[in-house]
Design a protein around this motif. Structure first.
Motif, short mmCIF file in Angstrom:
data_model
loop_
_atom_site.label_atom_id
_atom_site.label_comp_id
_atom_site.label_asym_id
_atom_site.label_seq_id
_atom_site.Cartn_x
_atom_site.Cartn_y
_atom_site.Cartn_z
N GLY A 1 -7.38 4.77 -7.20
CA GLY A 1 -6.59 4.98 -6.17
C GLY A 1 -5.78 6.11 -6.54
O GLY A 1 -5.96 7.03 -7.40
N ARG A 2 -4.82 6.50 -5.38
CA ARG A 2 -4.28 7.94 -5.05
C ARG A 2 -3.50 8.48 -6.71
O ARG A 2 -3.28 9.56 -6.86
CB ARG A 2 -3.37 7.96 -4.12
N ARG A 3 -2.99 7.14 -7.00
CA ARG A 3 -1.98 7.49 -8.25
C ARG A 3 -2.87 6.98 -9.63
O ARG A 3 -2.20 6.70 -10.74
CB ARG A 3 -0.64 6.70 -8.19
N SER B 1 -10.19 5.85 -1.92
CA SER B 1 -9.68 4.70 -1.35
C SER B 1 -9.75 4.61 0.17
O SER B 1 -9.55 5.71 0.61
CB SER B 1 -8.33 4.12 -2.01
N PHE B 2 -10.07 3.54 0.69
CA PHE B 2 -10.12 3.53 2.17
C PHE B 2 -11.33 4.09 2.86
O PHE B 2 -11.56 4.48 4.02
CB PHE B 2 -8.77 3.92 3.20
N LEU C 1 -8.13 0.01 -7.88
CA LEU C 1 -7.03 0.65 -7.33
C LEU C 1 -6.26 1.60 -8.58
O LEU C 1 -5.92 3.02 -8.34
CB LEU C 1 -5.95 -0.23 -6.67
N LEU D 1 2.41 1.64 -3.44
CA LEU D 1 1.46 2.23 -4.32
C LEU D 1 1.00 3.69 -4.08
O LEU D 1 0.55 4.26 -5.02
CB LEU D 1 0.25 1.33 -4.20
N GLY D 2 1.74 4.11 -3.04
CA GLY D 2 1.33 5.58 -2.70
C GLY D 2 -0.29 5.90 -2.23
O GLY D 2 -0.43 6.99 -2.02
N GLU D 3 -0.77 4.74 -1.83
CA GLU D 3 -2.24 4.75 -1.45
C GLU D 3 -2.23 5.41 -0.13
O GLU D 3 -3.37 5.92 0.52
CB GLU D 3 -2.72 3.27 -1.44
N VAL D 4 -1.12 5.44 0.83
CA VAL D 4 -1.18 5.72 2.02
C VAL D 4 0.06 6.63 2.15
O VAL D 4 0.92 6.78 1.45
CB VAL D 4 -1.06 4.63 3.10
N ASP D 5 0.09 7.44 3.32
CA ASP D 5 1.05 8.34 3.31
C ASP D 5 2.25 7.57 4.28
O ASP D 5 3.58 8.18 4.07
CB ASP D 5 0.57 9.58 4.28
N LYS E 1 0.95 -1.41 -0.12
CA LYS E 1 0.04 0.15 0.20
C LYS E 1 0.92 1.26 0.01
O LYS E 1 0.48 2.19 -0.78
CB LYS E 1 -0.97 -0.13 1.17
#
Lengths: 273, 264
Positions: free
Chosen positions: B109-111, B126-127, B105, A196-200, A193
């Motif tokens: 997703g963020r990217r 996401s989340f 995703l 993927l850059g989905e979290v900080d 995660k």
């Protein structure tokens, strides 16, 4: 706190196997004994890289010897064993899961610690929330990914956060845990995660920062005072089908060569000079 | 005839055993358990129930709103690319949900392709429960669209033409003639889509993550509880079985009693 019998069990589980191994090593390296057939190893997700390498090394050293690995969260593996999954060796990322496995009778008494690990914070390469040190995890709005509290990595992570509260302020733990957006089933999913850059940010083992992911993440250390030391016990299961190969595998993991592989992958060895 | 009955008896026993026995065994494990009521009141159970209820209803509503016109279009008009659209809609039913998870995703997703732009305007999917609804919609909407298309196709178009000759507008005809006639198919399609959304696991855990009260639906809670609290996993499973069975059975009875009996 040890009751006498527990103390004995502790001694029996830690000292005996080592003593036996040393005795065996005096005759010939135990892992040089012949091993054939298929060996099934259930191992904590964080062991993926070193165990894969150990597996290749052993397969190359023995003819007609195949190792099948099942890497997952230690809790998931322990549950699978309890539900009747067939495995010869179980390597957990903490004593809690190994003790539970022993209580339900799926592994044998002997479970020597073969490696140790510590925790780090990883952030995506572009570091969107400017995380520079451990205490930055408390900043509002940061998205933090942790392993679930039921797996060792998650338990250790929460331990480190709690411990830091003594210095960073009593509400530090509360503020950090409020930032958690997901609780993963094993530590490698935290790595994924963050990559993927989905979290900080995410908390993972030092050994999870492999060469493969170095280009995608930044590593921020967790101060020694709060960091938790993860201990990895290894045991042969009670239902082992390939017992000789299982002892060869365990012996190799504990041998100097096996320990060197673990150290090369960022683990700590108790046998290091 | 009698011989045919005896011949089909063994497969019947095998199949019922395969389907019913595992479901039954959950109840056999749960019912003698102490403290079921305490387990039901645990946050992991109540939060999962609440979240599953809200998200599955939202995704079914989404399927109804967007799926109905699409199903009607597919049923009534021949156009270039209809076969392609048809296949596209069927695809999520055969794809593993994990593929849906990765795909979502890479998009939201963020990217992801859209996620990057949404991130700029401060929208994070996401989340969040929205991600759960998206994942559920992706995998469940096709169930509704397929059923609805078949339902619209079975409506006698002469009846619609009669409505036109009586001066009904196309829209009024659609709501007063076509929809009521296709209703049994629409209802059972919606129920199937809802049931599929309720059971969604793979896409949700990959795209929405796993956090109690926010994205941890009942299937995710069962998975998490298996490793820490088996009773909670069993209780949640039993609840899902009871709810799904009652709803499916209830709809069947409803359709059977109605003048649309033939569809049930």
């Amino acid at each position: 706190m040890f009751v006498k019998s527990e103390k004995w069990r502790f001694l029996a589980s830690r000292v005996w196997p080592l003593a036996l191994l040393i005795m065996a090593a005096c005759v010939s390296p135990a892992w040089a004994q012949p091993a054939t057939g298929e060996l099934v190893v259930f191992a904590a997700a964080s062991l993926t890289e070193p165990f894969t390498e150990i597996g290749k090394r052993l397969e190359a050293a023995h003819s007609r010897f195949f190792i099948t690995f099942n890497f997952s969260g230690s809790a998931a593996l322990r549950t699978q064993l309890e539900q009747g999954a067939q495995a010869d060796v179980f390597a957990s990322a903490d004593d809690v899961q190994m003790d539970l496995a022993r209580k339900s009778g799926v592994v044998r008494e002997a479970a020597p610690i073969f490696a140790r690990n510590t925790l780090v914070v990883i952030v995506p390469r572009d570091n969107p929330k400017q995380v520079a040190e451990f205490r930055d995890l408390a900043q509002p709005g940061l998205k933090l990914d942790l392993a679930g509290a039921h797996v060792p990595a998650g338990r250790y992570s929460r331990g480190a956060i709690e411990k830091a509260s003594a210095d960073y302020g009593a509400d530090f733990a509360h503020r950090v845990l409020r930032n958690v957006v997901s609780e993963e089933d094993n530590v490698k999913q935290v790595v994924a995660k963050v990559r993927l850059g989905e979290v900080d940010a995410g908390i993972v083992y030092t050994s999870d920062v492999t060469a493969k992911i170095m280009n995608d993440v930044w590593v921020t250390p967790i101060p020694e005072a709060y960091n938790q030391v993860a201990s990895y016990p290894i045991a042969i299961t009670t239902q082992a089908r390939n017992e000789s190969a299982a002892s060869v595998f365990v012996a190799f993991v504990l041998s100097q060569e096996g320990q060197a592989i673990l150290v090369a992958h960022g683990f700590r060895s108790d046998k290091e000079p | 005839m009698e011989r045919l009955f005896w011949l089909s008896l063994l497969p019947l026993v095998l199949l019922v055993g395969l389907l019913a026995l595992p479901l039954l065994s959950i109840f056999l494990r749960v019912l003698p358990h102490d403290g079921i009521w305490e387990t039901v009141q645990q946050p992991i159970v109540t939060e999962a129930l609440r979240l599953s209820f809200l998200t599955s209803l939202s995704s079914t509503l989404f399927a109804l709103l967007c799926g109905t016109p699409v199903a009607y279009l597919l049923a009534r008009s021949r156009f270039r690319g209809a076969a392609l659209l048809d296949t596209l809609i069927d695809l999520p039913m055969v794809l593993p949900p994990t593929v849906a998870g990765v795909a979502l995703l890479m998009t939201f997703g963020r990217r992801g392709i859209l996620g990057t732009w949404l991130d700029v305007v401060g929208v994070h999917i996401s989340f969040t429960p929205v991600a759960v609804i998206l994942a559920q919609s992706f995998v469940s909407a096709p169930f509704y669209i397929r059923a609805a298309r078949a339902g619209f196709q079975s409506v006698d178009q002469d009846l619609e033409r009669v409505a036109y000759t009586l001066g009904h507008s196309p829209l009024r005809t659609f709501f007063q003639v076509t929809i009521p006639l296709a209703f049994p198919a629409l209802l059972s399609g919606a129920v199937m889509a809802w049931a599929r959304a309720l059971g969604e696991f793979g896409a949700t855990i990959m795209f929405a993550g796993n956090l109690m009260g926010r994205t941890q639906t009942m299937p995710l809670a069962i998975y998490a509880a298996m490793e820490s609290d088996l009773t909670a996993a069993l209780v949640l499973s039993a609840m899902l079985i009871v709810v799904s069975f009652s709803v499916l059975f209830g709809v069947r009875l409803l359709l059977h009693r109605s003048p649309y009996g033939a569809y049930a």
